[in-house]
Design an enzyme around this catalytic site. Sequence first.
Site, PDB file in Angstrom:
ATOM      1  N   LYS A  58      36.483 -73.895 -28.201  1.00 47.88           N
ATOM      2  CA  LYS A  58      36.706 -75.315 -28.449  1.00 47.88           C
ATOM      3  C   LYS A  58      37.638 -75.449 -29.659  1.00 47.88           C
ATOM      4  O   LYS A  58      37.532 -74.668 -30.616  1.00 47.88           O
ATOM      5  CB  LYS A  58      35.351 -75.972 -28.750  1.00 47.88           C
ATOM      6  CG  LYS A  58      35.377 -77.469 -28.937  1.00 47.88           C
ATOM      7  CD  LYS A  58      33.965 -77.993 -29.189  1.00 47.88           C
ATOM      8  CE  LYS A  58      33.890 -79.499 -29.271  1.00 47.88           C
ATOM      9  NZ  LYS A  58      32.494 -79.972 -29.487  1.00 47.88           N
ATOM     10  N   SER A 105      26.667 -81.947 -27.454  1.00 44.81           N
ATOM     11  CA  SER A 105      28.016 -81.638 -26.968  1.00 44.81           C
ATOM     12  C   SER A 105      28.210 -80.281 -26.319  1.00 44.81           C
ATOM     13  O   SER A 105      29.294 -80.007 -25.802  1.00 44.81           O
ATOM     14  CB  SER A 105      29.025 -81.788 -28.101  1.00 44.81           C
ATOM     15  OG  SER A 105      29.350 -83.138 -28.259  1.00 44.81           O
ATOM     16  N   SER A 133      31.134 -83.472 -26.200  1.00 46.70           N
ATOM     17  CA  SER A 133      32.522 -83.366 -26.559  1.00 46.70           C
ATOM     18  C   SER A 133      33.170 -82.031 -26.195  1.00 46.70           C
ATOM     19  O   SER A 133      34.392 -81.929 -26.210  1.00 46.70           O
ATOM     20  CB  SER A 133      32.692 -83.603 -28.062  1.00 46.70           C
ATOM     21  OG  SER A 133      32.002 -82.629 -28.809  1.00 46.70           O
TER      22      SER A 133
END
Length: 474
Positions: A61, A160, A136
């Site tokens: 990420k 997330s 996210s």
Amino acid sequence: MIDTLRLTAEDAAALLEDGEVAAAELHGAYLEAIRARDEELHAYLTTVDAPEGEGVPIAFKDVISTRGIETTAGSKILAGYRPVFDATVAKRCKQAGLPLLGKTNMDEFAMGSSTENSAYGPTRNPWDPERVPGGSSGGSAAAVAGGLAPWALGSDTGGSVKQPASLCGIVGLRPTYGTVSRYGIVAFASSLDQVGPLTKTVRDCARLYRIIAGRDAYDSTTVELREPVEIPAAEDLRGLRIGVPRELNEVEGIEAGVTDAVRRAIDLCGGLGAEVATCELPRSVEYGLACYYLVAPSEASSNLARYDGVRYGLRAEGNGAIREMYERTRDEGFGDEPKRRIMLGTYALSAGYYEAFYGQAQKVRTVIAREHAALFERFDVLVSPTSPTVAFRLGEKTENPLAMYLSDVLTIPSNMAGLPGLSIPCGLSDGLPVGFQLIGPQFSENTLFRAGHALERALEFDFVPPRLAAKDRA
Ligand code: GLN
């Protein structure tokens, strides 16, 4: 031919060990898949062409600092920022020989549940490109589910990792707070942020957790694990006491198809030898979300104060006045959601309101932790759906931040208590994956892996999105 849609990290490691494929060939197969499918999915923000390492490739990420590689946290304000150091988790992956495939898309500063808050455009769900992958960590989840990475790292503040894992039909772990270093992670809410694996199987999840977890001298909130991480092999759940918190399973807004799939998984737990009983978690579920939306924005407003146009990324042109440069950089650099959170947080922390909002939320947080602790006197794990809904359509919740915030109503309570949570796919509703959340006491990752693995085997969920499998055959 390497079938990246089906290959697990464990399978990939075996191919490398047996000398059946070379590391460069394996990496190349994923880059090829990215070229073929990422134009549609947009899971990646950056890819790496000449990686180091002879192991199973991985994606991070874009909240994880990588030396010399752009790290934006999904924000325009960090555009062009190349860290001069590696986050501890990145360093540990490097030391384990995992070559980096690239950096994945995310909601700006990890604020969101759909990846639509990215300043670089949304990611699409490999099961249905009209739908969101969750967020996210939506880019990492879509990369794994779409065969664009064998495994990936995300970060989880309020859900997330768990929620995008759920929406993409893969496995995600939010570790016990303090077991994975936050050094080099772009900070959102420091008392909650935790990096976790997104994988196709529970065994892969345990393997990756083993690489990243443990005390780090650079993050004083980390501790050494109490026991080594075990790669699970259990085939039944005998002796496991499972609690089904009524509120987490019956809160308003859970789709009927989600409840059905979760019910079937709970029945299966009984069939595998677990003792299953209902229990209550009333205050945690009623106040969890409200408490989170005071604590997280408060910490965010403080963490985001460092973006001033001087130290990182973007700098707006001004007339030379420093204050104007700060203001314009922040105005142009931050999207709507970070601005909303900075305002909420600054308000909750301001003199005269601090005790009523932030102080009160901290007290409620203690109540939530105690309510969970009391249940763990009687149960080894608690279970519920991970997300109240399956993947929703792009644009469906963007106009209504409160509806978006509700995506995490089931993941937030245990996060507030610092507890680990594992999401595994447990079936389909309307052809879309449903996630099953297992929550344990602090440091119970081994128990979650054992239970998750036994259940995963019994469920026989196929993690390959049918439309991609069909496309590949065509
Ligand atoms: N969706 C939640 C939020 O917007 C959680 C995000 C996260 O875990 N990073 O804050």
